[in-house]
Design a protein around this motif. Structure first.
Motif, PDB file in Angstrom:
ATOM      1  N   GLY A 194      -7.760  -2.738   5.819  1.00 42.51           N
ATOM      2  CA  GLY A 194      -6.565  -3.586   5.802  1.00 42.51           C
ATOM      3  C   GLY A 194      -6.890  -5.063   5.691  1.00 42.51           C
ATOM      4  O   GLY A 194      -8.059  -5.456   5.760  1.00 42.51           O
ATOM      5  N   LEU A 253      -1.746  -3.590  11.365  1.00 43.89           N
ATOM      6  CA  LEU A 253      -1.836  -2.862  10.088  1.00 43.89           C
ATOM      7  C   LEU A 253      -0.838  -3.422   9.077  1.00 43.89           C
ATOM      8  O   LEU A 253       0.301  -3.752   9.420  1.00 43.89           O
ATOM      9  CB  LEU A 253      -1.525  -1.371  10.275  1.00 43.89           C
ATOM     10  CG  LEU A 253      -2.524  -0.490  11.016  1.00 43.89           C
ATOM     11  CD1 LEU A 253      -2.159   0.978  10.816  1.00 43.89           C
ATOM     12  CD2 LEU A 253      -3.955  -0.746  10.572  1.00 43.89           C
ATOM     13  N   ASP A 254      -1.250  -3.491   7.821  1.00 41.87           N
ATOM     14  CA  ASP A 254      -0.348  -3.889   6.738  1.00 41.87           C
ATOM     15  C   ASP A 254       0.793  -2.863   6.621  1.00 41.87           C
ATOM     16  O   ASP A 254       0.625  -1.705   7.000  1.00 41.87           O
ATOM     17  CB  ASP A 254      -1.098  -3.872   5.393  1.00 41.87           C
ATOM     18  CG  ASP A 254      -2.117  -4.993   5.287  1.00 41.87           C
ATOM     19  OD1 ASP A 254      -2.052  -5.940   6.088  1.00 41.87           O
ATOM     20  OD2 ASP A 254      -2.982  -4.906   4.392  1.00 41.87           O
ATOM     21  N   VAL A 260      -8.883  -5.918  11.639  1.00 47.73           N
ATOM     22  CA  VAL A 260      -7.775  -4.972  11.518  1.00 47.73           C
ATOM     23  C   VAL A 260      -7.700  -4.161  12.805  1.00 47.73           C
ATOM     24  O   VAL A 260      -8.712  -3.774  13.372  1.00 47.73           O
ATOM     25  CB  VAL A 260      -7.989  -3.989  10.359  1.00 47.73           C
ATOM     26  CG1 VAL A 260      -6.729  -3.173  10.146  1.00 47.73           C
ATOM     27  CG2 VAL A 260      -8.344  -4.713   9.095  1.00 47.73           C
ATOM     28  N   PHE A 302       3.049  -0.064   4.927  1.00 45.55           N
ATOM     29  CA  PHE A 302       2.739   0.992   3.945  1.00 45.55           C
ATOM     30  C   PHE A 302       3.960   1.882   3.731  1.00 45.55           C
ATOM     31  O   PHE A 302       4.868   1.938   4.567  1.00 45.55           O
ATOM     32  CB  PHE A 302       1.534   1.832   4.394  1.00 45.55           C
ATOM     33  CG  PHE A 302       1.727   2.566   5.693  1.00 45.55           C
ATOM     34  CD1 PHE A 302       2.345   3.817   5.739  1.00 45.55           C
ATOM     35  CD2 PHE A 302       1.281   2.002   6.899  1.00 45.55           C
ATOM     36  CE1 PHE A 302       2.515   4.487   6.949  1.00 45.55           C
ATOM     37  CE2 PHE A 302       1.452   2.681   8.110  1.00 45.55           C
ATOM     38  CZ  PHE A 302       2.071   3.924   8.138  1.00 45.55           C
ATOM     39  N   THR A 311      -7.033   4.655   6.529  1.00 46.23           N
ATOM     40  CA  THR A 311      -7.509   3.809   5.428  1.00 46.23           C
ATOM     41  C   THR A 311      -7.275   2.335   5.752  1.00 46.23           C
ATOM     42  O   THR A 311      -8.170   1.498   5.598  1.00 46.23           O
ATOM     43  CB  THR A 311      -6.779   4.167   4.110  1.00 46.23           C
ATOM     44  OG1 THR A 311      -6.832   5.568   3.941  1.00 46.23           O
ATOM     45  CG2 THR A 311      -7.420   3.456   2.926  1.00 46.23           C
ATOM     46  N   LEU A 312      -6.076   2.022   6.226  1.00 49.61           N
ATOM     47  CA  LEU A 312      -5.780   0.604   6.512  1.00 49.61           C
ATOM     48  C   LEU A 312      -6.611   0.085   7.680  1.00 49.61           C
ATOM     49  O   LEU A 312      -6.964  -1.094   7.727  1.00 49.61           O
ATOM     50  CB  LEU A 312      -4.288   0.417   6.785  1.00 49.61           C
ATOM     51  CG  LEU A 312      -3.387   0.559   5.550  1.00 49.61           C
ATOM     52  CD1 LEU A 312      -1.929   0.504   5.954  1.00 49.61           C
ATOM     53  CD2 LEU A 312      -3.703  -0.518   4.515  1.00 49.61           C
ATOM     54  N   HIS A 370       0.849  -1.201   0.000  1.00 44.47           N
ATOM     55  CA  HIS A 370       0.000   0.000   0.000  1.00 44.47           C
ATOM     56  C   HIS A 370       0.880   1.245   0.000  1.00 44.47           C
ATOM     57  O   HIS A 370       1.861   1.301   0.739  1.00 44.47           O
ATOM     58  CB  HIS A 370      -0.865   0.055   1.260  1.00 44.47           C
ATOM     59  CG  HIS A 370      -1.622  -1.205   1.538  1.00 44.47           C
ATOM     60  ND1 HIS A 370      -2.860  -1.459   1.010  1.00 44.47           N
ATOM     61  CD2 HIS A 370      -1.291  -2.299   2.273  1.00 44.47           C
ATOM     62  CE1 HIS A 370      -3.280  -2.659   1.416  1.00 44.47           C
ATOM     63  NE2 HIS A 370      -2.341  -3.186   2.193  1.00 44.47           N
TER      64      HIS A 370
END
Ligand SMILES: O=C(O)[C@@H](CO)OP(=O)(O)O
Ligand SMILES: [Mn+2]
Ligand SMILES: [Mn+2]
Length: 555
Positions: free
Chosen positions: A247, A257-258, A252, A260, A242-243, A231
């Motif tokens: 996510g 969190l992924d 999430v 980024f 946003t995540l 991302h």
């Protein structure tokens, strides 16, 4: 000077069987309501231990009693196991960094000189956990470093942020990112090019520990160093919000969190790490930043493919491993912890077995031994690591309790050890997920395993000591500050507490081999984790070493 000679205890003879020392990680003594997973769980072993007069009490596990800056600081595994193993209250990393920032000595050492060489022509990268939790790092220290670097000639600063939600409420990372943005805007106003460059949740990106899953560190390397992540966003607040909404983790949360990367208008990452850059990790606590430190520092490195290994000026906020000298350069000297119980045992020929699963393996070895990664005497010590599962632990609350219990029993039965030291991770690791039902199960699993170990110790004519390192499972809900009523969200659901608590922890002693008159003294109401080591020496039939906090036993 530490006197390592052990003298026989005047009234407590040496035990015939082994001494079992059992740490139930994250098991506190707290208000007994429906949000206290320890209380809700079926815990016949613990309940029985609590009933024995004179052989059960609670001890402090947070704040100044364990060397943290203030009594508002919750305990954690590092300071907890340091205090348990050393038998001393040691000024911990957070306090030492506070002092070095207040006196300015942080800017005068070799570590700062090393990174400041890069300030004029290259970028200073700061990587670490973005929260005020005070377990691994603190935002006020990060902000001081950003300002301190700007004042001292840094021209370009990039911050790589790991979102928390574990030591602080889930969702709070948005606020911390905004605070950091304000500090960066302030230094931009002074002509410094300062931005957040990348990030991700602490359980998914960079902050693995004890090599449980190097993939976590690889994701962080890709985002922070290579500027690559699944991302990309124009700024960190947008990234996190946003995540959090979209996510890939289920559910999430800040912790998960992924990864980024922040990109400019041209779509390029704003802050990959390049040759000649300075990199400072701003966590003071060691366990979750050893691996990323190795990735930066070691030329020979096989844990994952780094793709590109920039030659950086790398420092840790502290030195994270004194044995490995990792990293070689650091901003604040770590606490000097000497004369720890493990070394006293080894020097007196006493044999130790220590075991936990990966997530807590370093706690009962490295932290217990005063942040030393090796053995004191390999001929006398055996350390066993049971590999942890790689899932969010509420999915498998039993974790590796069965395997650890079996390993402990084998060690007890073998007759090869004077002390058998076990850490059960469940109440803590499942407690951190905020899942109350799973945490209740976790506590019950541990109680059952501990029950088997105590029964076997009794059978062998041994003695046992049962304790914990800090609270966690004992309160699973966020509360109103004054009334302590549970907080509820808009839907009326209670809001989970994922962090440790300030609660004291249990201390129980017993065993068929413990002479009848042995009980806790009553004159140490403020005792804490640092009193446990001396207590253990008494249980082994020795006088407590003079440099340790006093034993809690009378005999
Ligand atoms: O998971 C961790 O890193 C900490 C919480 O930040 O927990 P513990 O101190 O129990 O290891
Ligand atoms: Mn712990
Ligand atoms: Mn924990």
């Amino acid at each position: 000077m530490v006197d390592f000679t052990l003298k026989p205890h005047p009234t407590i003879p040496k035990p015939e069987g082994p001494l079992l020392v059992c740490i139930m990680d994250g098991w506190g003594v707290n208000v007994e309501d429906e949000y206290n997973a320890v209380h809700v769980a079926e815990t016949p072993t613990y309940d029985a231990a609590r009933k024995v007069p004179g052989r059960f009490r609670s001890i402090l596990a947070h704040g100044t009693a364990v060397g943290l800056p203030s009594d508002a600081d919750m305990g954690n595994s590092e300071v907890g196991h340091n205090a348990l193993g050393a038998g001393q209250v040691i000024d911990q990393g957070a306090s030492l960094v506070d002092k070095a920032l207040a006196s300015g000595s942080i800017y005068e050492g070799e570590g700062w000189a090393h990174i400041s060489e890069a300030f004029a022509e290259n970028t200073l990268h700061l990587i670490g956990l973005l929260s005020d939790g005070g377990v691994h790092s603190r935002t006020d220290q990060l902000f001081a470093l950003v300002r301190g670097a700007a004042d001292r000639g840094a021209k370009r600063i990039r911050v790589h942020v790991l979102t928390d939600g574990r030591d602080v409420p889930d969702g709070s990372s948005v606020g911390f990112a905004k605070e950091l943005e304000a500090v960066l805007a302030e230094v931009r106003g002074r002509g410094v090019d300062a931005l957040i460059a990348s990030g991700g949740g602490r359980m998914c990106v960079t902050m693995d520990r004890y090599e449980a899953d190097w993939e976590i560190v690889r994701r962080g390397w890709a985002a922070h160093v290579l500027g690559e992540a699944p991302h990309t966003f124009p700024d960190a607040v947008t990234a996190i919000t946003t995540l959090r909404a979209e996510g890939s983790a289920d559910p999430v949360s800040d912790q998960w969190l992924d990864p980024f990367v922040i990109v400019g208008a041209d779509g390029e990452a704003v802050g990959p790490v390049r040759d000649g850059d300075a990199v400072a990790v701003f966590n003071f606590r060691a366990d979750r930043v050893c691996q990323i430190s190795k990735a930066f520092e070691y030329e020979e490195f096989a844990a994952f493919d780094r793709v590109r290994w920039p030659r950086t000026r790398f420092v840790g906020l502290m030195q994270y491993d004194g044995d490995l000298k990792l990293p070689a350069r650091f901003l604040v000297p770590p606490p000097a912890i000497s004369g720890v119980s493990g070394e006293v045992l080894a020097r007196n020929g006493l044999r130790t077995f220590a075991c936990s699963e990966t997530q807590k393996y370093g706690h009962v070895t490295f932290f217990w031994n005063g942040n030393r990664s090796g053995y004191f005497d390999e001929a006398l010590e055996t350390y066993v690591e049971v590999p942890s599962d790689r899932v969010p632990f509420n999915q498998l609350p039993l974790m590796k309790a069965r395997e650890i219990c079996e390993a402990g029993k084998e060690a007890l039965r073998s007759g090869r050890y004077d002390t058998v030291r076990i850490n059960f991770a469940n109440p803590d690791m499942v407690g951190h997920t905020g899942d109350l039902a799973a945490t209740v199960e976790a506590c019950a699993c541990v109680d059952a395993a501990v029950g088997e170990l105590l029964a076997l110790t009794d059978e062998l004519g041994g003695r046992w000591l049962l304790t914990s390192d800090h609270g966690n499972a004992d309160d699973m809900v966020q509360r109103h500050k004054k009334t302590l009523a549970p907080l509820r969200d808009e839907a009326g659901q209670t809001v989970a507490l994922t962090s440790h608590t300030l609660a004291p922890v249990p201390l129980a002693v017993g065993g068929a081999g413990l002479p009848e008159g042995v009980a806790f003294r009553e004159d140490q109401p403020k005792a804490g984790l640092a009193n446990v080591a001396a207590t253990i020496f008494n249980l082994l039939g020795y006088e407590a070493p003079g440099h340790m906090e006093p034993s809690l036993l009378k005999a």
